[in-house]
Design an enzyme around this catalytic site. Structure first.
Site, short mmCIF file in Angstrom:
data_model
loop_
_atom_site.label_atom_id
_atom_site.label_comp_id
_atom_site.label_asym_id
_atom_site.label_seq_id
_atom_site.Cartn_x
_atom_site.Cartn_y
_atom_site.Cartn_z
N SER A 102 1.00 -1.21 -0.15
CA SER A 102 -0.15 -0.06 -0.09
C SER A 102 1.08 1.29 0.00
O SER A 102 1.83 1.49 0.67
CB SER A 102 -0.97 -0.17 1.42
N TYR A 120 -2.30 0.42 10.37
CA TYR A 120 -2.53 -0.34 9.00
C TYR A 120 -1.22 -0.22 8.15
O TYR A 120 -0.62 -1.13 7.79
CB TYR A 120 -3.57 0.50 8.26
P1 NAD Z 1 -11.24 -5.69 0.74
O1 NAD Z 1 -11.74 -5.41 2.31
O2 NAD Z 1 -12.34 -5.39 -0.02
O3 NAD Z 1 -10.76 -7.01 0.70
C1 NAD Z 1 -9.89 -7.85 1.76
C2 NAD Z 1 -10.51 -9.22 1.91
O4 NAD Z 1 -9.52 -9.89 2.86
C3 NAD Z 1 -12.01 -9.16 2.39
O5 NAD Z 1 -12.79 -9.78 1.45
C4 NAD Z 1 -11.92 -9.76 3.69
O6 NAD Z 1 -13.16 -10.50 4.13
C5 NAD Z 1 -10.67 -10.60 3.43
N1 NAD Z 1 -9.97 -10.90 5.02
C6 NAD Z 1 -10.08 -10.13 6.07
N2 NAD Z 1 -9.39 -10.64 7.07
C7 NAD Z 1 -9.27 -11.91 6.62
C8 NAD Z 1 -8.72 -13.16 7.61
N3 NAD Z 1 -8.37 -13.05 8.71
N4 NAD Z 1 -8.39 -14.09 6.63
C9 NAD Z 1 -8.91 -14.11 5.40
N5 NAD Z 1 -9.53 -13.26 4.51
C10 NAD Z 1 -9.64 -11.95 5.15
O7 NAD Z 1 -10.20 -4.80 0.51
P2 NAD Z 1 -9.49 -4.42 -0.79
O8 NAD Z 1 -9.54 -2.88 -1.10
O9 NAD Z 1 -9.99 -5.36 -2.04
O10 NAD Z 1 -8.07 -4.70 -0.42
C11 NAD Z 1 -7.20 -5.67 -0.82
C12 NAD Z 1 -5.74 -5.63 -0.75
O11 NAD Z 1 -5.09 -4.47 -1.08
C13 NAD Z 1 -5.64 -5.61 1.16
O12 NAD Z 1 -4.26 -6.20 1.40
C14 NAD Z 1 -5.22 -4.13 1.23
O13 NAD Z 1 -4.69 -3.66 2.27
C15 NAD Z 1 -4.59 -3.80 -0.35
N6 NAD Z 1 -4.61 -2.25 -0.74
C16 NAD Z 1 -5.97 -1.80 -1.14
C17 NAD Z 1 -5.98 -0.41 -1.47
C18 NAD Z 1 -7.26 0.22 -1.76
O14 NAD Z 1 -7.35 1.25 -2.15
N7 NAD Z 1 -8.39 -0.49 -1.84
C19 NAD Z 1 -5.08 0.47 -1.49
C20 NAD Z 1 -3.52 -0.08 -0.74
C21 NAD Z 1 -3.62 -1.44 -0.61
#
Ligand code: NAD
Length: 329
Positions: free
Chosen positions: A130, A155
């Site tokens: 991130s 985070y």
């Molecule tokens: P999201 O919350 O939609 O997806 C994350 C998924 O992980 C969820 O479906 C959740 O149920 C699952 N999860 C949470 N805890 C868990 C566990 N203990 N075991 C198994 N599954 C678990 O978020 P996203 O926006 O799709 O983000 C996906 C990844 O990208 C994450 O790692 C996040 O840190 C990273 N990220 C996202 C963004 C963004 O802008 N969306 C930016 C930077 C990084």
């Protein structure tokens, strides 16, 4: 080819799994269905996967399980050719309330997967990092991977720790790992608690979009299709192994400009609403994508205005099921 996508019922993982299935690959999704936002959105994503898998005669397995479960993770990684580790507790603000839980899922969970991958013939382990690893900046400038990483939120710390473990496992055990540092990703099925879904859903319901602080913060918003492209490239190259690479759009915009543009399009009579700024939120994000261009031929296709137009188009088509779930989150 068999791909394990952790967090594959979530926003980004859901799109990755969808894209791999569309190409006829076998996909296993591991997701704990964390109730961070309405689970209906995640269930819809799993339904989409099942439909695409049927159409493409690819194998799809959804596992409702936790990355903290070492035995489960070990079993699933053993069957995979690629791991795309997207599961995480996401969101800067809630991490301030529950730093330990963020650490358990984002750091211990990542370590479980890396340990499971260590003695396998995995082709690649891709870690969702991130822009929050860069932390707050005194002065505005695009973020390059050579810049210091000084995250200010629990985070951001947890994402950086997972990233550094992934890089260390490459150094020490020769595991082919890559960390992609995503810059605020948006698009169809996006998380409800993010600026763009908030602005669109509130305007569509006659409520003013809420801007935190004075809205002069800038963001590098990245459209989901560009993030999927960067990830797909990693199926076919080892050029970025052991590296952390920015994935952004480089097209930045002030939050209040974005809110006003969406308001002007959807509900021109509304005034913007301003709420207190969160200290843990970054003032500016802006990706320097030279490294991604060099290693992955990364060339994002969407400016913020093009991506938002696509999101609004999708929103209108999916309003019936998506909007109530966004508003319920
Ligand atoms: P999201 O919350 O939609 O997806 C994350 C998924 O992980 C969820 O479906 C959740 O149920 C699952 N999860 C949470 N805890 C868990 C566990 N203990 N075991 C198994 N599954 C678990 O978020 P996203 O926006 O799709 O983000 C996906 C990844 O990208 C994450 O790692 C996040 O840190 C990273 N990220 C996202 C963004 C963004 O802008 N969306 C930016 C930077 C990084």
């Amino acid at each position: 080819m068999h791909v394990l996508v952790t967090g594959g019922a979530g926003f980004i993982g859901g799109h990755l799994a969808q894209s791999f299935l569309g190409d006829g690959h076998d996909v296993t999704v591991l997701d704990a269905m964390d109730p961070f936002y309405d689970l209906g959105i995640k269930r819809h994503t799993v339904d989409v996967h099942e439909r695409i898998a049927d159409d493409n005669e690819s194998n799809y397995r959804f596992v409702d399980g936790d990355v903290r479960d070492q035995a489960l993770v070990t079993e699933l990684v053993a069957d995979a050719d690629y791991v795309y580790h997207q599961a995480a507790k996401a969101g800067v603000r809630p991490s301030v309330e529950a730093p330990r839980e963020y650490n358990e899922v984002n750091v211990d969970g990542t370590l479980n997967l890396l340990d499971a991958a260590r003695d396998t013939d995995l082709e690649r382990f891709v870690y969702a990092s991130s822009s929050s690893v860069y932390g707050g900046r005194e002065e505005y400038a695009p973020f390059a991977e050579t810049d210091p990483t000084l995250p200010v939120s629990p985070y951001g710390v947890s994402k950086l720790a997972g990233e550094r473990y992934a890089c260390a496992y490459h150094e020490v055990y020769g595991l082919p790992t890559v960390a992609l540092r995503y810059f605020t990703v948006y698009g169809p099925r996006m998380r409800p608690n993010m600026a763009i879904s908030n602005f669109v859903s509130r305007c569509r319901n006659g409520e003013p979009p809420v801007v935190y602080g004075d809205g002069t913060q800038t963001r590098d918003f990245t459209f989901i299709a560009d993030v999927v492209d960067a990830n797909r490239t990693l199926l076919g190259t080892d050029a970025a192994d052991g590296e952390a690479v920015n994935v952004g759009s480089t097209d930045t915009i002030q939050i209040r400009t974005l809110a006003a543009e969406i308001r002007d399009q959807l509900a021109p009579d509304l005034e913007l609403e301003f709420a207190e700024r969160y200290d843990a939120d970054a003032e500016h994000t802006h990706a320097d994508t030279a490294k991604a261009q060099e290693l992955l031929a990364y060339d994002p296709d969407h400016t913020i205005r093009e991506g938002v137009a696509k999101f609004i188009e999708w929103y209108e088509r999916n309003r019936e099921w998506y909007e109530p779930l966004v508003l319920a989150s």
